[in-house]
Every structure is written in structure tokens, then in C-alpha cells.
Motif scaffolding. Structure first.
Motif, PDB file in Angstrom:
ATOM      1  N   GLY A 119      39.745  34.350  38.379  1.00 38.23           N
ATOM      2  CA  GLY A 119      40.907  34.937  37.724  1.00 38.23           C
ATOM      3  C   GLY A 119      41.190  34.314  36.368  1.00 38.23           C
ATOM      4  N   ILE A 120      40.726  33.082  36.168  1.00 41.71           N
ATOM      5  CA  ILE A 120      40.871  32.427  34.871  1.00 41.71           C
ATOM      6  C   ILE A 120      39.815  32.923  33.891  1.00 41.71           C
ATOM      7  CG2 ILE A 120      40.742  30.212  33.662  1.00 41.71           C
ATOM      8  CD1 ILE A 120      41.769  28.875  36.214  1.00 41.71           C
ATOM      9  N   LEU A 121      38.578  33.041  34.371  1.00 45.55           N
ATOM     10  CA  LEU A 121      37.440  33.278  33.492  1.00 45.55           C
ATOM     11  C   LEU A 121      37.046  34.747  33.331  1.00 45.55           C
ATOM     12  CD1 LEU A 121      35.218  30.364  34.853  1.00 45.55           C
ATOM     13  CD2 LEU A 121      36.666  30.326  32.805  1.00 45.55           C
ATOM     14  N   LEU A 122      37.197  35.541  34.394  1.00 43.21           N
ATOM     15  CA  LEU A 122      36.650  36.901  34.375  1.00 43.21           C
ATOM     16  C   LEU A 122      37.368  37.869  33.429  1.00 43.21           C
ATOM     17  CD1 LEU A 122      34.566  38.857  35.582  1.00 43.21           C
ATOM     18  CD2 LEU A 122      36.236  39.385  37.379  1.00 43.21           C
ATOM     19  N   PRO A 123      38.717  37.916  33.388  1.00 42.52           N
ATOM     20  CA  PRO A 123      39.364  38.919  32.538  1.00 42.52           C
ATOM     21  C   PRO A 123      38.904  38.887  31.088  1.00 42.52           C
ATOM     22  CG  PRO A 123      40.962  37.965  34.036  1.00 42.52           C
ATOM     23  CD  PRO A 123      39.701  37.162  34.194  1.00 42.52           C
ATOM     24  N   SER A 145      50.297  30.120  34.116  1.00 42.70           N
ATOM     25  CA  SER A 145      49.471  30.344  35.306  1.00 42.70           C
ATOM     26  C   SER A 145      49.629  31.738  35.884  1.00 42.70           C
ATOM     27  CB  SER A 145      49.838  29.310  36.382  1.00 42.70           C
ATOM     28  OG  SER A 145      51.217  29.407  36.722  1.00 42.70           O
ATOM     29  N   SER A 146      50.493  32.564  35.287  1.00 40.93           N
ATOM     30  CA  SER A 146      50.814  33.846  35.914  1.00 40.93           C
ATOM     31  C   SER A 146      49.611  34.778  35.994  1.00 40.93           C
ATOM     32  CB  SER A 146      51.969  34.525  35.180  1.00 40.93           C
ATOM     33  OG  SER A 146      51.624  34.803  33.837  1.00 40.93           O
ATOM     34  N   GLY A 147      48.763  34.801  34.970  1.00 45.07           N
ATOM     35  CA  GLY A 147      47.616  35.707  34.990  1.00 45.07           C
ATOM     36  C   GLY A 147      46.692  35.446  36.155  1.00 45.07           C
ATOM     37  N   ALA A 148      46.323  34.180  36.340  1.00 48.06           N
ATOM     38  CA  ALA A 148      45.439  33.830  37.457  1.00 48.06           C
ATOM     39  C   ALA A 148      46.133  34.029  38.796  1.00 48.06           C
ATOM     40  CB  ALA A 148      44.981  32.374  37.314  1.00 48.06           C
ATOM     41  N   THR A 149      47.444  33.812  38.850  1.00 51.44           N
ATOM     42  CA  THR A 149      48.194  34.016  40.088  1.00 51.44           C
ATOM     43  C   THR A 149      48.220  35.488  40.475  1.00 51.44           C
ATOM     44  OG1 THR A 149      49.596  32.085  39.652  1.00 51.44           O
ATOM     45  CG2 THR A 149      50.431  33.716  41.202  1.00 51.44           C
ATOM     46  N   TYR A 150      48.482  36.359  39.508  1.00 53.52           N
ATOM     47  CA  TYR A 150      48.504  37.796  39.793  1.00 53.52           C
ATOM     48  C   TYR A 150      47.120  38.292  40.186  1.00 53.52           C
ATOM     49  CZ  TYR A 150      53.342  38.662  38.412  1.00 53.52           C
ATOM     50  OH  TYR A 150      54.726  38.689  38.373  1.00 53.52           O
ATOM     51  N   PHE A 151      46.092  37.760  39.569  1.00 52.51           N
ATOM     52  CA  PHE A 151      44.723  38.113  39.939  1.00 52.51           C
ATOM     53  C   PHE A 151      44.467  37.745  41.398  1.00 52.51           C
ATOM     54  CE2 PHE A 151      40.222  37.375  40.429  1.00 52.51           C
ATOM     55  CZ  PHE A 151      39.594  38.306  39.616  1.00 52.51           C
ATOM     56  N   LEU A 152      44.831  36.521  41.785  1.00 54.13           N
ATOM     57  CA  LEU A 152      44.629  36.069  43.152  1.00 54.13           C
ATOM     58  C   LEU A 152      45.454  36.881  44.135  1.00 54.13           C
ATOM     59  CD1 LEU A 152      43.273  33.973  44.998  1.00 54.13           C
ATOM     60  CD2 LEU A 152      45.232  32.456  44.588  1.00 54.13           C
ATOM     61  N   LEU A 197      48.076  49.643  48.266  1.00 57.90           N
ATOM     62  CA  LEU A 197      47.726  50.564  47.187  1.00 57.90           C
ATOM     63  C   LEU A 197      48.757  50.536  46.062  1.00 57.90           C
ATOM     64  CD1 LEU A 197      46.452  53.659  49.206  1.00 57.90           C
ATOM     65  CD2 LEU A 197      45.101  52.212  47.661  1.00 57.90           C
ATOM     66  N   GLY A 198      49.968  50.109  46.381  1.00 59.23           N
ATOM     67  CA  GLY A 198      51.000  50.025  45.353  1.00 59.23           C
ATOM     68  C   GLY A 198      50.686  49.000  44.284  1.00 59.23           C
ATOM     69  N   VAL A 199      49.881  47.984  44.613  1.00 57.53           N
ATOM     70  CA  VAL A 199      49.567  46.932  43.641  1.00 57.53           C
ATOM     71  C   VAL A 199      48.729  47.469  42.484  1.00 57.53           C
ATOM     72  CG1 VAL A 199      48.336  44.752  43.305  1.00 57.53           C
ATOM     73  CG2 VAL A 199      49.882  45.026  45.246  1.00 57.53           C
ATOM     74  N   PRO A 200      47.546  48.067  42.715  1.00 56.58           N
ATOM     75  CA  PRO A 200      46.802  48.586  41.563  1.00 56.58           C
ATOM     76  C   PRO A 200      47.494  49.772  40.890  1.00 56.58           C
ATOM     77  CG  PRO A 200      45.733  49.249  43.610  1.00 56.58           C
ATOM     78  CD  PRO A 200      46.797  48.259  43.978  1.00 56.58           C
ATOM     79  N   ALA A 201      48.226  50.568  41.674  1.00 64.71           N
ATOM     80  CA  ALA A 201      48.926  51.716  41.085  1.00 64.71           C
ATOM     81  C   ALA A 201      49.991  51.252  40.090  1.00 64.71           C
ATOM     82  CB  ALA A 201      49.557  52.563  42.181  1.00 64.71           C
ATOM     83  N   LEU A 202      50.826  50.286  40.505  1.00 63.14           N
ATOM     84  CA  LEU A 202      51.848  49.753  39.611  1.00 63.14           C
ATOM     85  C   LEU A 202      51.201  48.977  38.472  1.00 63.14           C
ATOM     86  CD1 LEU A 202      54.774  49.276  38.846  1.00 63.14           C
ATOM     87  CD2 LEU A 202      54.839  47.352  40.457  1.00 63.14           C
ATOM     88  N   GLY A 215      49.545  43.572  34.790  1.00 63.08           N
ATOM     89  CA  GLY A 215      49.073  44.754  35.506  1.00 63.08           C
ATOM     90  C   GLY A 215      47.568  44.904  35.446  1.00 63.08           C
ATOM     91  N   LEU A 216      46.980  44.634  34.266  1.00 61.52           N
ATOM     92  CA  LEU A 216      45.534  44.795  34.115  1.00 61.52           C
ATOM     93  C   LEU A 216      44.764  43.774  34.938  1.00 61.52           C
ATOM     94  CD1 LEU A 216      43.380  46.455  32.723  1.00 61.52           C
ATOM     95  CD2 LEU A 216      43.448  44.848  30.814  1.00 61.52           C
ATOM     96  N   VAL A 217      45.194  42.498  34.902  1.00 57.97           N
ATOM     97  CA  VAL A 217      44.472  41.493  35.680  1.00 57.97           C
ATOM     98  C   VAL A 217      44.638  41.740  37.178  1.00 57.97           C
ATOM     99  CG1 VAL A 217      44.601  39.736  33.872  1.00 57.97           C
ATOM    100  CG2 VAL A 217      46.383  39.811  35.627  1.00 57.97           C
ATOM    101  N   SER A 218      45.736  42.387  37.564  1.00 55.97           N
ATOM    102  CA  SER A 218      45.920  42.715  38.973  1.00 55.97           C
ATOM    103  C   SER A 218      44.905  43.768  39.419  1.00 55.97           C
ATOM    104  CB  SER A 218      47.348  43.218  39.220  1.00 55.97           C
ATOM    105  OG  SER A 218      48.294  42.207  38.942  1.00 55.97           O
ATOM    106  N   VAL A 219      44.593  44.700  38.538  1.00 58.70           N
ATOM    107  CA  VAL A 219      43.572  45.696  38.859  1.00 58.70           C
ATOM    108  C   VAL A 219      42.210  45.023  38.990  1.00 58.70           C
ATOM    109  CG1 VAL A 219      42.387  47.769  38.036  1.00 58.70           C
ATOM    110  CG2 VAL A 219      44.861  47.559  37.755  1.00 58.70           C
TER     111      VAL A 219
END
Length: 265
Positions: A119-123, A145-152, A197-202, A215-219
Motif C-alpha cells: 500500500g505504500i509502494l504500489l500506488p 499514514s492514511s493512504g496505506a491504511t485505506y489500502f489495507l 462492495l460499498g468500499v470500491p463503489a464509494l 478513494g483511488l488507493v482503496s480501489v
């Protein structure tokens, strides 16, 4: 108004992930589970980063992800810096602790750490593949840390979609009343999958409407979570703590801390 809407939707996405994590491991099982040491370790690193910022005024300048500065380490160290003020730091630490704990209980410690690192490196690498090589010049995006947290957290949503969620009353579907129990379980699984399904949709809606990176890193995380489930589902044992109770559980540790606090009083 735009900032308020941004914050509300970002918080709503995390609420979906939090509820998904609860559904995945079972809300009533938390006290019987082992200490999630991977989650404790990640949260400890984030706390250490905050402490470093408080003790060293140059910490942010040396460790953030400012694209105008050189340093291969910045993409990693910036995750453990916080620049959202007291409220932002508290939110990031609390959500990291919760999401990492759920991930540790479901994925296991090694895979949790691997997914967090991804989640840190891939986006950034995906952005390069899409030709989005320009970096934001908004200092608010240089740390946190929010980006990696949302990814996880999104990996857990994918697992919930494919797994269906925890059966918090195993064995009760046998014998008398099995039809009712089976119907109840089926409804719970359908509800959990809609929640997942609400996670990638939102997330997609937030990205297209607000260009909200959470939102993008969550997808991205949702897609990787589906791959992780397909690759590792045969070796995952999220119910191991319930079948073979650990020596130290979350409930026993909380009771010990409470006892020591009362003794000190």
C-alpha cells in the motif's frame, strides 16, 4: 464546504472498512483473539514518528515525501509522519490501529505487513504506468499514514466479499432450527457482501467527484485483496484463535491493564 464534504466522505469510507473488518472477523470474537502484534508494531512506528516530530523540528523536512527533495527513503518514512494537526494525527493513528488489528487477525502478521508495504509502494507505480508522473504540490500530501491504511482496509473489504464474513455462532445451524439458522446466515452473508462492495463503489465516486486519493488507493487495495484471497485462502486460518485459545487474549490483557490501574488508584 468542499473541504467539509471531502472529510465527511473520507470518514464514511473508513466507517465502511471498519464495519467490514468487524464482519470479517466477528464482532463478538474480538476479546477471545490474540494480541495483533503486527498491528501493534505498525501503530507503534506511527506513534514513534509523531514522537520524533515533537522532539525534532527538522523531522518533517528530512522524512516527508516532498517531490522537490531527493531521498529514496521518503516514500516509506513519510507514511509514519503526520501533518494533519492534532485531530488528523489522532484519526490516522486510531484508524491504523483498528484496520491493522483486523488485518492481522484475518490475513496473519506476515501477509498484513506485506500488504501494508504494498500500500505504500504500489500506488505510485500504478500512477507511473498510467502516465500520471506529476506529483501533488499540496504539502498536505507529503506525509501521513492514511493512504496505506485505506489500502489495507480495502483488502479486508475484498476478502469480506469473497469470504462472506465470520460465522459468530458456529455449530448452531445443526439440529433443530437449522433452517432458521441457515436463513439467518444467508442474510448476513448478503448484507456483508453489499457492505464490501460499498468500499470500491464509494472509492471510485470519491475519486471522480473529488479527486480524493483515499478513494483511488482503496480501489487498488480492493483489487489486491481479491488476488491475495485467491492466492492464500488455503493457508489462512482466521478462526484459529477461537479453536485454540491463545494464552494471552485481548480481553485478558485489557483486564490486566484495568486491574493494575485500579491497584494504582
Amino acid at each position: 464546504m468542499d473541504i467539509l464534504l471531502f472529510n465527511v466522505t473520507t470518514a464514511a469510507l473508513m466507517v465502511l472498512m471498519f464495519n467490514g473488518g468487524l464482519a470479517l472477523v466477528g464482532q463478538t470474537t474480538l476479546g477471545r483473539r490474540r494480541i495483533p502484534w503486527a498491528g501493534v508494531g505498525l501503530t507503534g512506528l506511527a506513534l514513534a514518528g509523531v514522537a520524533l516530530q515533537l522532539c525534532w523540528s527538522g523531522a518533517m523536512g528530512a522524512l516527508d515525501a516532498d517531490p522537490s527533495k531527493s531521498g529514496w527513503w521518503r516514500v516509506v518514512t513519510s507514511v509514519f509522519m503526520q501533518n494533519g494537526g492534532f485531530g488528523g494525527a489522532a484519526w490516522n493513528l486510531a484508524t491504523l490501529a483498528a484496520v491493522a488489528a483486523f488485518a492481522d487477525w484475518f490475513w496473519g502478521a506476515p501477509l498484513t505487513l506485506g500488504l501494508f508495504a504494498t500500500g505504500i509502494l504500489l500506488p505510485e507505480q500504478i500512477d507511473k504506468l498510467w502516465g500520471q508522473t506529476s506529483h501533488s504540490t499540496d504539502p498536505r500530501n507529503f506525509a501521513g499514514s492514511s493512504g496505506a491504511t485505506y489500502f489495507l482496509g480495502a483488502t479486508l473489504a475484498a476478502a469480506l466479499l469473497l469470504h462472506g464474513g465470520a460465522d459468530e455462532n458456529p455449530g448452531k445451524s445443526a439440529g433443530k432450527g437449522s433452517t432458521d439458522e441457515g436463513t439467518s446466515r444467508g442474510k448476513a452473508v448478503r448484507k456483508n457482501r453489499l457492505l464490501a462492495l460499498g468500499v470500491p463503489a464509494l472509492g471510485l465516486a470519491m475519486w471522480f467527484a473529488q479527486e480524493n486519493g483515499h478513494g483511488l488507493v482503496s480501489v487498488y487495495g480492493f483489487a489486491l485483496g481479491a488476488l491475495a484471497w485467491a492466492a492464500f485462502r488455503t493457508v489462512l486460518h482466521p478462526d484459529r484463535d477461537l479453536r485454540y485459545p491463545p494464552r494471552t487474549t485481548v480481553a485478558s490483557l485489557a483486564g490486566l491493564v484495568g486491574l493494575r490501574t485500579r491497584s494504582a488508584d
